[in-house]
Design an enzyme around this catalytic site. Sequence first.
Site, PDB file in Angstrom:
ATOM      1  N   SER A 147       0.851  -1.187   0.000  1.00 26.42           N
ATOM      2  CA  SER A 147       0.000   0.000   0.000  1.00 26.42           C
ATOM      3  C   SER A 147       0.882   1.230   0.000  1.00 26.42           C
ATOM      4  O   SER A 147       2.020   1.202   0.493  1.00 26.42           O
ATOM      5  CB  SER A 147      -0.899   0.017   1.242  1.00 26.42           C
ATOM      6  N   TYR A 160      -1.735  -0.464  10.658  1.00 27.48           N
ATOM      7  CA  TYR A 160      -1.811  -0.796   9.231  1.00 27.48           C
ATOM      8  C   TYR A 160      -0.579  -0.298   8.484  1.00 27.48           C
ATOM      9  O   TYR A 160       0.043  -1.040   7.709  1.00 27.48           O
ATOM     10  CB  TYR A 160      -3.074  -0.184   8.639  1.00 27.48           C
ATOM     11  N   LYS A 164       2.255  -2.525   6.408  1.00 26.65           N
ATOM     12  CA  LYS A 164       2.543  -2.373   4.982  1.00 26.65           C
ATOM     13  C   LYS A 164       3.996  -1.956   4.754  1.00 26.65           C
ATOM     14  O   LYS A 164       4.580  -2.275   3.711  1.00 26.65           O
ATOM     15  CB  LYS A 164       1.573  -1.381   4.347  1.00 26.65           C
TER      16      LYS A 164
END
Length: 262
Positions: A147, A160, A164
């Site tokens: 991402s 998160y 990533k």
Amino acid sequence: MLSLRGHRALITGATQGVGRAIAVAIARAGADVVIHGLRIDAQAEQTRALCRAAGVQAELVEGDLSSRPVEAAERLARDAHAAMPGFDLLVNNAGTCLDTTHFLEVTPEVFERTMRLNVEAPFFLTQQVARRWVEAGTQGRVLFTGSINGRLAEQNHAAYDSSKGAVEMMVKTLCVALAPRGIRVNGMAPGLVRTPLTDAFLADPKAMAWMQMHTPNGAVPGPEVCGEAAVFLLSDAAWHVHGQMLLVDGGMSAWQQPDVPA
């Protein structure tokens, strides 16, 4: 058109959104596919139908990769090989974004579940699959879905973003480990794309305008852009591309600070 004819692929988290787009694009490029999802439901069946419409073989496997990820990875590798022996493409796409509060409020449970699904599961699934490939002499290809959040941080997605960032380093270190064994490892990092998970956010005109302002080409596309990028990175055209993270973000990551609107 790039071709994956003669190949077979396992795509995790492929029943909707970016995963579905990747599976369909791979199928349309001529490869047979194993579609993984948390469960075999109507969404999974729809993805399989879209892939079969491309004239390829498509099978479904299910499994929760966020629960006991080492054992889940072993089971998924075994089930995928049973469903489609000899697959030589692996797309680690399954992931989650559970933290939507400030870093100071992130709980251990949210952090651990995020890391299990986004980091541990793809790490150990790749290990399981690569062991089989090395033993069989298969020239395999691995693709990770990262991402833009692995490069650009948000204060309400600390877990998160951290996961990533780990995915991006995993692409590099597994490339170094596996390229000498004939296995190519790359990744792609989408910016914001339209999926069932982002539709509510993008329905707000102010949010859409903000995203367009922060993206040099002004586009907020559908997930098909990820499918197209995946086909390239898995194809023979990318034979000398190893350990790279391709950002599919309309230039957002290149722009230090957007201009103030006139």
